[in-house]
Design a protein around this motif. Structure first.
Motif, PDB file in Angstrom:
ATOM      1  N   ASN A 162       0.815  -1.220   0.000  1.00  0.00           N
ATOM      2  CA  ASN A 162       0.000   0.000   0.000  1.00  0.00           C
ATOM      3  C   ASN A 162       0.847   1.267   0.000  1.00  0.00           C
ATOM      4  O   ASN A 162       0.385   2.323  -0.416  1.00  0.00           O
ATOM      5  CB  ASN A 162      -0.962  -0.003   1.189  1.00  0.00           C
ATOM      6  N   GLU A 163       2.068   1.141   0.472  1.00  0.00           N
ATOM      7  CA  GLU A 163       2.976   2.287   0.389  1.00  0.00           C
ATOM      8  C   GLU A 163       3.514   2.438  -1.027  1.00  0.00           C
ATOM      9  O   GLU A 163       3.641   3.549  -1.548  1.00  0.00           O
ATOM     10  CB  GLU A 163       4.123   2.109   1.401  1.00  0.00           C
ATOM     11  N   VAL A 164       3.816   1.318  -1.669  1.00  0.00           N
ATOM     12  CA  VAL A 164       4.406   1.373  -3.013  1.00  0.00           C
ATOM     13  C   VAL A 164       3.423   1.959  -4.029  1.00  0.00           C
ATOM     14  O   VAL A 164       3.812   2.740  -4.898  1.00  0.00           O
ATOM     15  CB  VAL A 164       4.868  -0.018  -3.483  1.00  0.00           C
ATOM     16  N   ILE A 165       2.132   1.620  -3.890  1.00  0.00           N
ATOM     17  CA  ILE A 165       1.179   2.109  -4.899  1.00  0.00           C
ATOM     18  C   ILE A 165       0.956   3.622  -4.793  1.00  0.00           C
ATOM     19  O   ILE A 165       0.414   4.221  -5.705  1.00  0.00           O
ATOM     20  CB  ILE A 165      -0.190   1.375  -4.837  1.00  0.00           C
ATOM     21  N   GLN A 166       1.424   4.213  -3.684  1.00  0.00           N
ATOM     22  CA  GLN A 166       1.295   5.669  -3.546  1.00  0.00           C
ATOM     23  C   GLN A 166       2.557   6.412  -3.964  1.00  0.00           C
ATOM     24  O   GLN A 166       2.640   7.633  -3.822  1.00  0.00           O
ATOM     25  CB  GLN A 166       0.961   6.022  -2.095  1.00  0.00           C
ATOM     26  N   SER A 167       3.540   5.688  -4.487  1.00  0.00           N
ATOM     27  CA  SER A 167       4.802   6.315  -4.876  1.00  0.00           C
ATOM     28  C   SER A 167       4.551   7.425  -5.897  1.00  0.00           C
ATOM     29  O   SER A 167       3.677   7.298  -6.748  1.00  0.00           O
ATOM     30  CB  SER A 167       5.741   5.291  -5.516  1.00  0.00           C
ATOM     31  N   PRO A 168       5.355   8.499  -5.828  1.00  0.00           N
ATOM     32  CA  PRO A 168       5.209   9.547  -6.850  1.00  0.00           C
ATOM     33  C   PRO A 168       5.552   9.001  -8.238  1.00  0.00           C
ATOM     34  O   PRO A 168       6.433   8.157  -8.376  1.00  0.00           O
ATOM     35  CB  PRO A 168       6.206  10.625  -6.408  1.00  0.00           C
ATOM     36  N   ILE A 169       4.839   9.485  -9.242  1.00  0.00           N
ATOM     37  CA  ILE A 169       5.118   9.094 -10.629  1.00  0.00           C
ATOM     38  C   ILE A 169       5.852  10.255 -11.295  1.00  0.00           C
ATOM     39  O   ILE A 169       5.391  11.399 -11.231  1.00  0.00           O
ATOM     40  CB  ILE A 169       3.810   8.748 -11.359  1.00  0.00           C
ATOM     41  N   PRO A 170       7.023   9.993 -11.895  1.00  0.00           N
ATOM     42  CA  PRO A 170       7.838  11.086 -12.430  1.00  0.00           C
ATOM     43  C   PRO A 170       7.073  11.973 -13.412  1.00  0.00           C
ATOM     44  O   PRO A 170       6.265  11.482 -14.209  1.00  0.00           O
ATOM     45  CB  PRO A 170       8.986  10.355 -13.131  1.00  0.00           C
ATOM     46  N   GLU A 171       7.383  13.254 -13.340  1.00  0.00           N
ATOM     47  CA  GLU A 171       6.716  14.257 -14.170  1.00  0.00           C
ATOM     48  C   GLU A 171       6.829  13.911 -15.667  1.00  0.00           C
ATOM     49  O   GLU A 171       5.908  14.154 -16.442  1.00  0.00           O
ATOM     50  CB  GLU A 171       7.376  15.620 -13.888  1.00  0.00           C
ATOM     51  N   ARG A 172       7.950  13.301 -16.046  1.00  0.00           N
ATOM     52  CA  ARG A 172       8.142  13.044 -17.483  1.00  0.00           C
ATOM     53  C   ARG A 172       7.142  12.022 -18.035  1.00  0.00           C
ATOM     54  O   ARG A 172       6.996  11.881 -19.242  1.00  0.00           O
ATOM     55  CB  ARG A 172       9.578  12.568 -17.760  1.00  0.00           C
ATOM     56  N   PHE A 173       6.433  11.319 -17.153  1.00  0.00           N
ATOM     57  CA  PHE A 173       5.423  10.369 -17.619  1.00  0.00           C
ATOM     58  C   PHE A 173       4.006  10.964 -17.578  1.00  0.00           C
ATOM     59  O   PHE A 173       3.020  10.245 -17.749  1.00  0.00           O
ATOM     60  CB  PHE A 173       5.449   9.084 -16.781  1.00  0.00           C
ATOM     61  N   ALA A 174       3.923  12.273 -17.374  1.00  0.00           N
ATOM     62  CA  ALA A 174       2.605  12.908 -17.222  1.00  0.00           C
ATOM     63  C   ALA A 174       1.738  12.725 -18.470  1.00  0.00           C
ATOM     64  O   ALA A 174       0.512  12.684 -18.374  1.00  0.00           O
ATOM     65  CB  ALA A 174       2.775  14.395 -16.899  1.00  0.00           C
ATOM     66  N   GLY A 175       2.353  12.617 -19.651  1.00  0.00           N
ATOM     67  CA  GLY A 175       1.575  12.476 -20.884  1.00  0.00           C
ATOM     68  C   GLY A 175       1.089  11.061 -21.135  1.00  0.00           C
ATOM     69  O   GLY A 175       0.380  10.801 -22.104  1.00  0.00           O
ATOM     70  N   ILE A 176       1.476  10.121 -20.284  1.00  0.00           N
ATOM     71  CA  ILE A 176       1.081   8.727 -20.469  1.00  0.00           C
ATOM     72  C   ILE A 176      -0.191   8.482 -19.670  1.00  0.00           C
ATOM     73  O   ILE A 176      -0.248   8.795 -18.482  1.00  0.00           O
ATOM     74  CB  ILE A 176       2.199   7.777 -19.985  1.00  0.00           C
ATOM     75  N   SER A 177      -1.201   7.916 -20.322  1.00  0.00           N
ATOM     76  CA  SER A 177      -2.469   7.745 -19.600  1.00  0.00           C
ATOM     77  C   SER A 177      -2.424   6.525 -18.688  1.00  0.00           C
ATOM     78  O   SER A 177      -1.730   5.542 -18.960  1.00  0.00           O
ATOM     79  CB  SER A 177      -3.644   7.657 -20.584  1.00  0.00           C
ATOM     80  N   LEU A 178      -3.155   6.629 -17.560  1.00  0.00           N
ATOM     81  CA  LEU A 178      -3.396   5.511 -16.638  1.00  0.00           C
ATOM     82  C   LEU A 178      -2.164   5.020 -15.882  1.00  0.00           C
ATOM     83  O   LEU A 178      -2.097   3.856 -15.465  1.00  0.00           O
ATOM     84  CB  LEU A 178      -4.035   4.330 -17.392  1.00  0.00           C
ATOM     85  N   THR A 179      -1.187   5.898 -15.654  1.00  0.00           N
ATOM     86  CA  THR A 179       0.015   5.451 -14.945  1.00  0.00           C
ATOM     87  C   THR A 179      -0.297   5.009 -13.517  1.00  0.00           C
ATOM     88  O   THR A 179       0.220   3.992 -13.053  1.00  0.00           O
ATOM     89  CB  THR A 179       1.086   6.561 -14.900  1.00  0.00           C
ATOM     90  N   ARG A 180      -1.126   5.757 -12.784  1.00  0.00           N
ATOM     91  CA  ARG A 180      -1.402   5.392 -11.393  1.00  0.00           C
ATOM     92  C   ARG A 180      -2.176   4.066 -11.330  1.00  0.00           C
ATOM     93  O   ARG A 180      -1.848   3.175 -10.549  1.00  0.00           O
ATOM     94  CB  ARG A 180      -2.193   6.513 -10.691  1.00  0.00           C
ATOM     95  N   TYR A 181      -3.183   3.978 -12.170  1.00  0.00           N
ATOM     96  CA  TYR A 181      -3.998   2.759 -12.220  1.00  0.00           C
ATOM     97  C   TYR A 181      -3.121   1.544 -12.511  1.00  0.00           C
ATOM     98  O   TYR A 181      -3.210   0.506 -11.826  1.00  0.00           O
ATOM     99  CB  TYR A 181      -5.069   2.938 -13.299  1.00  0.00           C
ATOM    100  N   GLU A 182      -2.240   1.656 -13.487  1.00  0.00           N
ATOM    101  CA  GLU A 182      -1.411   0.505 -13.845  1.00  0.00           C
ATOM    102  C   GLU A 182      -0.317   0.255 -12.819  1.00  0.00           C
ATOM    103  O   GLU A 182       0.117  -0.883 -12.649  1.00  0.00           O
ATOM    104  CB  GLU A 182      -0.824   0.669 -15.252  1.00  0.00           C
ATOM    105  N   LEU A 183       0.126   1.301 -12.107  1.00  0.00           N
ATOM    106  CA  LEU A 183       1.092   1.062 -11.033  1.00  0.00           C
ATOM    107  C   LEU A 183       0.446   0.190  -9.948  1.00  0.00           C
ATOM    108  O   LEU A 183       1.058  -0.758  -9.443  1.00  0.00           O
ATOM    109  CB  LEU A 183       1.595   2.384 -10.430  1.00  0.00           C
ATOM    110  N   ILE A 184      -0.807   0.504  -9.606  1.00  0.00           N
ATOM    111  CA  ILE A 184      -1.516  -0.296  -8.596  1.00  0.00           C
ATOM    112  C   ILE A 184      -1.586  -1.757  -9.037  1.00  0.00           C
ATOM    113  O   ILE A 184      -1.341  -2.685  -8.266  1.00  0.00           O
ATOM    114  CB  ILE A 184      -2.933   0.283  -8.363  1.00  0.00           C
ATOM    115  N   ARG A 185      -1.893  -1.975 -10.321  1.00  0.00           N
ATOM    116  CA  ARG A 185      -1.974  -3.352 -10.825  1.00  0.00           C
ATOM    117  C   ARG A 185      -0.594  -4.013 -10.839  1.00  0.00           C
ATOM    118  O   ARG A 185      -0.442  -5.154 -10.413  1.00  0.00           O
ATOM    119  CB  ARG A 185      -2.569  -3.357 -12.231  1.00  0.00           C
ATOM    120  N   SER A 186       0.407  -3.283 -11.322  1.00  0.00           N
ATOM    121  CA  SER A 186       1.742  -3.883 -11.436  1.00  0.00           C
ATOM    122  C   SER A 186       2.323  -4.243 -10.079  1.00  0.00           C
ATOM    123  O   SER A 186       3.037  -5.245  -9.956  1.00  0.00           O
ATOM    124  CB  SER A 186       2.694  -2.931 -12.178  1.00  0.00           C
ATOM    125  N   VAL A 187       2.026  -3.454  -9.059  1.00  0.00           N
ATOM    126  CA  VAL A 187       2.512  -3.795  -7.715  1.00  0.00           C
ATOM    127  C   VAL A 187       1.930  -5.141  -7.298  1.00  0.00           C
ATOM    128  O   VAL A 187       2.626  -6.003  -6.753  1.00  0.00           O
ATOM    129  CB  VAL A 187       2.156  -2.678  -6.704  1.00  0.00           C
TER     130      VAL A 187
END
Lengths: 309, 248
Positions: free
Chosen positions: A267-292
């Motif tokens: 639950n800590e890992v899924i809240q990790s910051p996502i680098p600004e350079r990936f801001a144009g990529i859709s669904l990064t947070r959602y897929e981070l939760i799944r990938s964890v």
């Protein structure tokens, strides 16, 4: 009162009865090579799961189709879209991998050989029904009548000569363990399947490991391609999708490794910051939760030692 | 009657449906568990009890739950955790003791979308309730065992991998135990699960007690935090009487 509430609730549900129709516009991306581009969104009742790129190649012998989409209804719309640009018959369907958005339109192609890597057929046999059930949950009525149809032909890596065209078939593993990429040698169009995601976060439910995936990227990039069709995201004529994939996979691998060696809980890992350079990529947070959920246990196992006595 | 009038009626009826100390998640199971698990004792919904779960369960057989009652400090006596509509709702009962932080991370099985509850009993006899909701395709409690599908799992029974990680003045202990945690809901396989654990110091004194229930996922994964850097041992027992020990 209860009856009135029921009536009110019924009124609320009425708009859901509107007709569900995929608008598939074939776009020519090379001579006789066509693309049906999906959105980079998530599965949703608003899009019917049309979040995927499918395509087809018109050969002298007939049409070779690449992936059948997320539902029976999509597959049928795809057949109509193909018929709108060519009179030639569909002669073969190639599946890039077993994930539901790529194969659940198979019913619409039951009259032609459906070909896939042996591993893809095996994975679809194991997981197909559960994936289809989950698709009903995610996109609802669009899925009506959809059932899993297993491939009828097994593909081996090499060159498929068909209708005067050479299709180079590559058997890769990084995304699902059985991933087909198809290079049309005449046009240089590379259908990379989900080994490439572009401007859309990659998904990892069956990945054997991010290191395997990175090797597959090297294999694909070394091919004589002129135009890249990712499984999800826009077409590219330069190496940008490869650069983005390597950057993203490297970040994800490092994030999970560092988290595990620091003793972080999921639950800590899924809240990790996502680098600004990936801001144009859709669904990064959602897929981070799944990938964890998919990958973190392996990184944890590497960071922990035997302590029982 | 016009839709507007109906809407008004609904608004006026809403408050009566949310009477008493309103469950922020409006679960129909709240009163049932308040009575069954908390003996109808006094309670308050308290945001200081932090329950973290993913917004959705990617794998309903392994849903990570992180419960943190550190904001209640040394007042904590016991923590009860459960998943409201699960066929086996209870997750654990944790009695942390003075040397152990009121924090637990664990993975569980869920059968459907569910509120996850942590009820924290403080010295004044009041239960402080923290909640979070996880969406799920479900089926995690009745899915075939993953562990039992792996050849040689019996030989690995009770193996523990673990590690100790510095967290300021505390140490986080993380571990995973090889155990199928059979919950009795899968055909032909009776209950077989770890039901008791104790964290002990080097002299065998109990630092914390943990009762486990078979909502806990296969190959249980657990994080706890202790004060200081003292050596600790974890003792485990399953409902067949097998005992396991690990040094951390």
């Amino acid at each position: 009162m209860r009856l009135l509430l029921l009536m009110f609730a019924f009124c609320l549900t009425l708009p859901a009865h509107a007709e569900l129709r995929y608008t598939l516009q074939p776009r020519q991306i090379a001579d006789d090579v066509w693309l049906l581009e999906g959105s980079t969104d998530n599965f949703d009742k608003a899009n019917g799961g049309n979040i995927v790129n499918t395509g087809f190649i018109v050969t002298a012998a007939g049409v070779v189709v690449i992936d059948s989409g997320p539902s029976r209804r999509y597959g049928e719309a795809m057949r109509a879209a193909i018929a709108s640009v060519t009179d030639r018959p569909v002669i073969k369907l190639l599946l890039t991998h077993h994930h539901p958005d790529h194969v659940l339109g198979n019913q619409a192609f039951a009259d032609v050989p459906i070909a896939a890597l042996a591993g893809t057929t095996e994975l679809l046999r194991e997981q197909g029904n559960a994936m289809a059930e989950n698709m009903y949950r995610l996109v609802g009525d669009w899925m009506r009548g959809t059932e899993v149809v297993l491939p009828s032909e097994t593909l081996a890596p090499g060159t498929l000569e068909i209708g005067g065209r050479s299709l180079r078939l590559l058997a890769l593993r990084g995304h699902t363990g059985a991933d087909l990429a198809i290079l049309d040698e005449r046009s240089g169009v590379l259908f990379a399947g989900d080994i490439l995601f572009y401007q859309r976060a990659l998904t990892t439910p069956n990945s054997p490991g991010l290191d395997v995936w990175l090797e597959d990227l090297d294999t694909l990039e070394a091919l004589p391609w002129k135009r890249l069709v990712a499984g999800h995201g826009p077409v590219a004529d330069d190496a940008a999708p490869f650069v983005q994939m390597r950057d993203y996979l490297g970040w994800l691998d490092g994030l999970l490794r560092d988290a595990a060696s620091g003793g972080a809980d999921m639950n800590e890992v899924i809240q990790s910051p996502i680098p600004e350079r990936f801001a144009g990529i859709s669904l990064t947070r959602y897929e981070l939760i799944r990938s964890v959920s998919h990958l973190y246990p392996r990184y944890e196992a590497m960071a922990l030692q035997r302590v029982d006595e | 009657m016009s839709v507007r009038v109906l809407l008004l009626l609904m608004v006026f009826h809403a408050p009566s449906a949310l009477a008493a100390e309103a469950d922020p998640l409006q679960s129909v199971m709240w009163e049932y568990h308040h009575k069954g698990l908390l003996n109808s004792e006094p309670y308050v919904f308290d945001e200081r009890v932090k329950v973290q779960v993913p917004p959705f369960a990617e794998d309903s057989r392994q849903v990570p739950v992180h419960i943190d009652a550190r904001a209640l400090g040394d007042e904590v006596v016991r923590i009860e955790a459960w998943a409201d509509p699960n066929p086996i709702p209870r997750i654990f009962t944790f009695t942390p003791g003075e040397q152990v932080v009121p924090l637990v991370a664990i993975r569980i099985r869920v059968e459907q979308a569910t509120p996850i509850r942590a009820a924290v009993l403080t010295r004044d006899g009041v239960w402080h309730i923290g909640s979070a909701k996880v969406d799920a395709a479900g089926g995690g409690c009745t899915a075939p065992s993953v562990v039992r599908a792996q050849p040689g799992w019996e030989d690995r029974l009770g193996e523990v991998i673990g590690g100790r990680f510095a967290r300021g003045d505390f140490s986080r202990l993380r571990l995973q135990v090889s155990h199928p945690m059979d919950n009795g809901l899968v055909g032909g396989i009776p209950e077989f699960f770890l039901n008791q654990a104790e964290l002990r110091d080097a002299d065998g004194q109990v630092l914390a007690e943990l009762e486990l229930y078979p909502a806990v996922a296969e190959n249980p994964s657990l994080s706890l935090e202790v004060k200081g850097a003292q050596d600790t041992r974890l003792w485990l027992r399953d409902n067949n009487g097998n005992e396991f020990e690990a040094a951390l």
